[in-house]
Design a protein around this motif. Structure first.
Motif, short mmCIF file in Angstrom:
data_model
loop_
_atom_site.label_atom_id
_atom_site.label_comp_id
_atom_site.label_asym_id
_atom_site.label_seq_id
_atom_site.Cartn_x
_atom_site.Cartn_y
_atom_site.Cartn_z
N SER A 92 0.85 -1.20 0.00
CA SER A 92 0.00 0.00 0.00
C SER A 92 0.89 1.25 0.00
CB SER A 92 -0.88 -0.01 1.25
OG SER A 92 -0.05 0.17 2.39
N GLY A 93 0.24 2.39 -0.16
CA GLY A 93 0.97 3.65 -0.07
C GLY A 93 1.59 3.82 1.32
N GLU A 94 0.83 3.39 2.35
CA GLU A 94 1.36 3.50 3.73
C GLU A 94 2.58 2.61 3.90
OE1 GLU A 94 -1.79 2.77 6.51
OE2 GLU A 94 -2.92 4.45 5.65
N ASP A 95 2.50 1.39 3.34
CA ASP A 95 3.67 0.48 3.41
C ASP A 95 4.88 1.16 2.77
OD1 ASP A 95 2.20 -1.64 4.46
OD2 ASP A 95 1.72 -2.48 2.48
N ALA A 96 4.65 1.73 1.59
CA ALA A 96 5.77 2.33 0.84
C ALA A 96 6.37 3.49 1.63
CB ALA A 96 5.28 2.80 -0.53
N GLY A 97 5.51 4.33 2.22
CA GLY A 97 6.00 5.48 2.98
C GLY A 97 6.81 5.04 4.19
N ALA A 98 6.29 4.03 4.92
CA ALA A 98 6.99 3.55 6.13
C ALA A 98 8.32 2.90 5.75
CB ALA A 98 6.10 2.55 6.87
N PRO A 115 -0.57 0.09 -6.34
CA PRO A 115 -1.61 1.12 -6.25
C PRO A 115 -1.05 2.53 -6.48
CG PRO A 115 -1.15 0.11 -4.09
CD PRO A 115 -0.23 -0.55 -5.07
N VAL A 116 -1.91 3.45 -6.87
CA VAL A 116 -1.47 4.85 -7.11
C VAL A 116 -0.73 5.41 -5.90
CG1 VAL A 116 -2.24 7.14 -7.84
CG2 VAL A 116 -3.69 5.19 -8.28
N GLU A 117 -1.22 5.08 -4.70
CA GLU A 117 -0.64 5.65 -3.48
C GLU A 117 0.83 5.23 -3.33
OE1 GLU A 117 -3.49 4.04 -3.69
OE2 GLU A 117 -5.04 5.41 -3.00
N ALA A 118 1.15 4.01 -3.74
CA ALA A 118 2.55 3.55 -3.66
C ALA A 118 3.38 4.24 -4.75
CB ALA A 118 2.62 2.03 -3.80
N LYS A 119 2.80 4.40 -5.92
CA LYS A 119 3.53 5.11 -7.00
C LYS A 119 3.87 6.52 -6.53
CE LYS A 119 1.60 2.73 -11.07
NZ LYS A 119 0.66 1.75 -10.52
N ALA A 120 2.91 7.15 -5.84
CA ALA A 120 3.10 8.54 -5.42
C ALA A 120 4.27 8.68 -4.44
CB ALA A 120 1.82 9.06 -4.78
N GLU A 121 4.66 7.61 -3.78
CA GLU A 121 5.79 7.64 -2.82
C GLU A 121 7.13 7.36 -3.51
OE1 GLU A 121 5.86 8.21 0.40
OE2 GLU A 121 3.74 8.27 0.87
N SER A 122 7.10 7.09 -4.82
CA SER A 122 8.27 6.49 -5.48
C SER A 122 9.18 7.48 -6.20
CB SER A 122 7.80 5.45 -6.49
OG SER A 122 6.92 4.56 -5.85
N TRP A 123 10.44 7.10 -6.26
CA TRP A 123 11.38 7.87 -7.10
C TRP A 123 11.02 7.64 -8.57
CZ3 TRP A 123 15.16 5.83 -10.55
CH2 TRP A 123 15.96 6.82 -11.14
N ALA A 124 10.76 6.39 -8.92
CA ALA A 124 10.34 6.08 -10.30
C ALA A 124 9.52 4.80 -10.30
CB ALA A 124 11.56 5.89 -11.20
N ASP A 276 -20.81 6.05 -16.83
CA ASP A 276 -19.94 5.95 -15.67
C ASP A 276 -18.71 6.86 -15.86
OD1 ASP A 276 -18.08 5.12 -13.84
OD2 ASP A 276 -18.19 2.99 -14.33
N PRO A 277 -18.38 7.70 -14.88
CA PRO A 277 -17.21 8.57 -15.05
C PRO A 277 -15.88 7.81 -15.03
CG PRO A 277 -18.09 8.77 -12.83
CD PRO A 277 -19.04 7.89 -13.58
N GLY A 278 -15.92 6.54 -14.66
CA GLY A 278 -14.70 5.71 -14.71
C GLY A 278 -13.78 5.99 -13.54
N ILE A 279 -12.50 5.72 -13.77
CA ILE A 279 -11.49 5.86 -12.71
C ILE A 279 -11.34 7.34 -12.33
CG2 ILE A 279 -9.00 5.57 -12.23
CD1 ILE A 279 -10.25 2.84 -12.62
N LEU A 280 -11.40 7.62 -11.03
CA LEU A 280 -11.20 8.99 -10.55
C LEU A 280 -10.08 8.97 -9.52
CD1 LEU A 280 -14.96 10.02 -10.08
CD2 LEU A 280 -13.45 10.68 -11.97
N ILE A 281 -9.13 9.86 -9.66
CA ILE A 281 -7.99 9.90 -8.72
C ILE A 281 -7.81 11.33 -8.24
CG2 ILE A 281 -5.49 9.46 -8.49
CD1 ILE A 281 -5.79 7.52 -10.91
N PRO A 282 -7.74 11.54 -6.92
CA PRO A 282 -7.55 12.91 -6.44
C PRO A 282 -6.33 13.56 -7.11
CG PRO A 282 -7.94 11.41 -4.60
CD PRO A 282 -7.82 10.56 -5.84
N GLU A 283 -6.47 14.84 -7.44
CA GLU A 283 -5.47 15.53 -8.26
C GLU A 283 -4.05 15.47 -7.70
OE1 GLU A 283 -5.34 19.95 -9.91
OE2 GLU A 283 -7.37 19.10 -9.83
N GLU A 284 -3.94 15.73 -6.37
CA GLU A 284 -2.59 15.78 -5.77
C GLU A 284 -1.91 14.41 -5.84
OE1 GLU A 284 -0.82 17.06 -1.52
OE2 GLU A 284 -2.79 17.87 -2.05
N LEU A 285 -2.70 13.37 -5.57
CA LEU A 285 -2.18 12.00 -5.62
C LEU A 285 -1.76 11.64 -7.05
CD1 LEU A 285 -1.85 9.36 -4.00
CD2 LEU A 285 -4.23 8.82 -4.55
#
Ligand code: 13P
Length: 299
Positions: A92-98, A115-124, A276-285
Motif C-alpha cells: 500500500s501507499g502507507e507500506d511504501a512510505g513507512a 496502487p497509485v498511493e505507492a507510486k506517489a511515494e516512489s522515485w520512479a 460511468d465517469p470511470g477511474i477517478l484519482i484525487p489531483e494531488e495523488l
C-alpha cells in the motif's frame, strides 16, 4: 458476440470516440476486439500520447489507473470493475512510505503493478520491460524495489545494484510449478523457454530468456526456433499464436490470473454504453504518481 452486437460496438466506438485497450493476458475474444493489445509499457505509452475522450481498459485496475494518470482528460473505464491485481495489493501507499522512512537515502522503485498511493511515494516506476534499466539509473545507494520480490531479485542480478526487495508476489506467477515447465521441455526439447521475471528463481535459471511480454514478442520475431514454451499468464500463448501463426507455443504450466480472465465482450459493450465517469484519482495523488511514471518514461 453476434454480428448485431459487433455492429453495436463499432457504432458506439464511432459515436463516443472510444478506444479499446487490452493487455496481452486478456482472453482471446477481448484481444480480437481491441484497438491495441500490448504490455504494461505499451499501454502507458499509448496513454501518454492519447487524446481519446473514452478509453475502455481491458486488464486490471492498476493499468486503468495508470492510463488515467497519463491521460487525465480521458474517461477511463475498467471493463471488469472488480479486476484487481493480487500483486498490487501486496504494497500500500502507507507500506511504501513507512519503508522509505526505514531506509533514508534509498530510492524507491515501484513496479507498475502497484496502487497509485505507492507510486506517489516512489522515485520512479518501472514495468517488467524496463525494470533493469530503471534500477540501474537510480541514484547512488540502496534501491528499494516493490512489490514483486522475484522481479526485484532479477533486476538486482542484472543491474549489479544493491536492491532491497519488498516481500510481495503475483499469485499466478509465484505459484508456478517448475515440474510443469520440465514436462513441457521433455515434450518439446527443441523449444526455446521464455519466462516472465515474476516467476520464481528456478524458472529463470532454466529459461533461455527472461522477458516481459513485449520482450517475448521481440524474441520470437528474431528467433529461428519453431517452438516456444511460455512461462507467463496463459493469455500470452494466444497473443503469440495470433502474431506468429507459423510457430508453435505452449504454456509452461498453469499460470492463470483470475482477474485477467474475467472480462467478456458483453462487458466491453456495457462499458461503451454507460455514463460511468470511470477511474477517478484525487489531483494531488495523481500528480505525485505522474512524476514517478514520467521518470520511467524519460529513462
Ligand atoms: P508486462 O506487461 O510488463 O509484460 O507484465 C505484465 C504483468 O502484469 C505481469 O503480472
Amino acid at each position: 458476440m453476434d454480428n448485431l452486437e459487433k455492429g453495436e460496438v463499432k457504432r458506439l466506438k464511432r459515436s463516443t470516440g472510444a478506444v479499446i485497450l487490452a493487455h496481452s493476458y486478456q482472453p482471446r475474444e477481448i484481444q480480437e476486439m481491441a484497438d491495441l493489445v500490448g504490455d504494461s509499457l505499451e499501454l502507458s505509452r499509448f496513454a501518454r500520447e492519447s487524446v481519446a475522450p473514452l478509453v475502455i481498459l481491458c486488464g486490471v485496475r492498476f493499468m486503468a489507473e495508470t492510463v488515467k494518470i497519463l491521460s487525465p482528460g480521458s474517461v477511463v473505464r475498467l471493463v471488469a470493475p472488480g479486476a484487481d491485481c493480487s500483486l498490487a495489493a501486496c504494497m500500500s501507499g502507507e507500506d511504501a512510505g513507512a519503508w522509505k522512512r526505514e531506509h533514508p537515502g534509498a530510492a524507491l522503485v515501484t513496479y507498475i503493478n502497484s496502487p497509485v498511493e505507492a507510486k506517489a511515494e516512489s522515485w520512479a516506476c518501472c514495468t517488467s520491460a524496463n525494470a533493469v534499466g530503471v534500477v540501474r539509473a537510480a541514484p547512488p545507494g540502496d534501491v528499494l524495489f516493490g512489490p514483486d520480490r522475484n522481479l526485484a531479485e532479477y533486476a538486482a542480478a542484472e543491474s549489479g545494484r544493491r536492491v532491497i526487495p519488498w516481500p510481495g508476489g503475483c499469485h499466478a506467477h509465484s505459484g508456478a510449478d517448475i515440474r510443469s515447465l520440465r514436462r513441457a521441455r521433455a515434450e518439446w526439447p527443441d523449444a526455446a523457454v521464455l519466462v516472465h521475471p515474476e516467476t520464481p528463481p528456478v524458472f529463470r535459471r532454466e529459461a533461455d530468456a527472461v522477458l516481459g511480454t513485449g520482450g517475448m514478442i521481440d524474441y520470437v520475431a528474431g528467433s529461428d526456433r519453431r517452438r516456444f514454451i511460455i512461462g507467463t499468464e496463459e493469455g500470452m500463448v494466444y497473443r503469440l499464436s495470433s502474431l506468429f501463426p507459423d510457430r508453435s507455443f505452449t504454456a509452461a504450466g498453469d499460470i492463470s490470473c483470475r482477474d485477467m480472465r474475467n472480462a467478456t465482450p458483453d462487458m466491453v459493450l456495457e462499458a461503451l454504453r454507460g455514463d460511468d465517469p470511470g477511474i477517478l484519482i484525487p489531483e494531488e495523488l495523481a500528480g505525485a504518481a505522474l512524476k514517478a511514471l514520467e521518470r520511467m518514461t524519460e529513462l
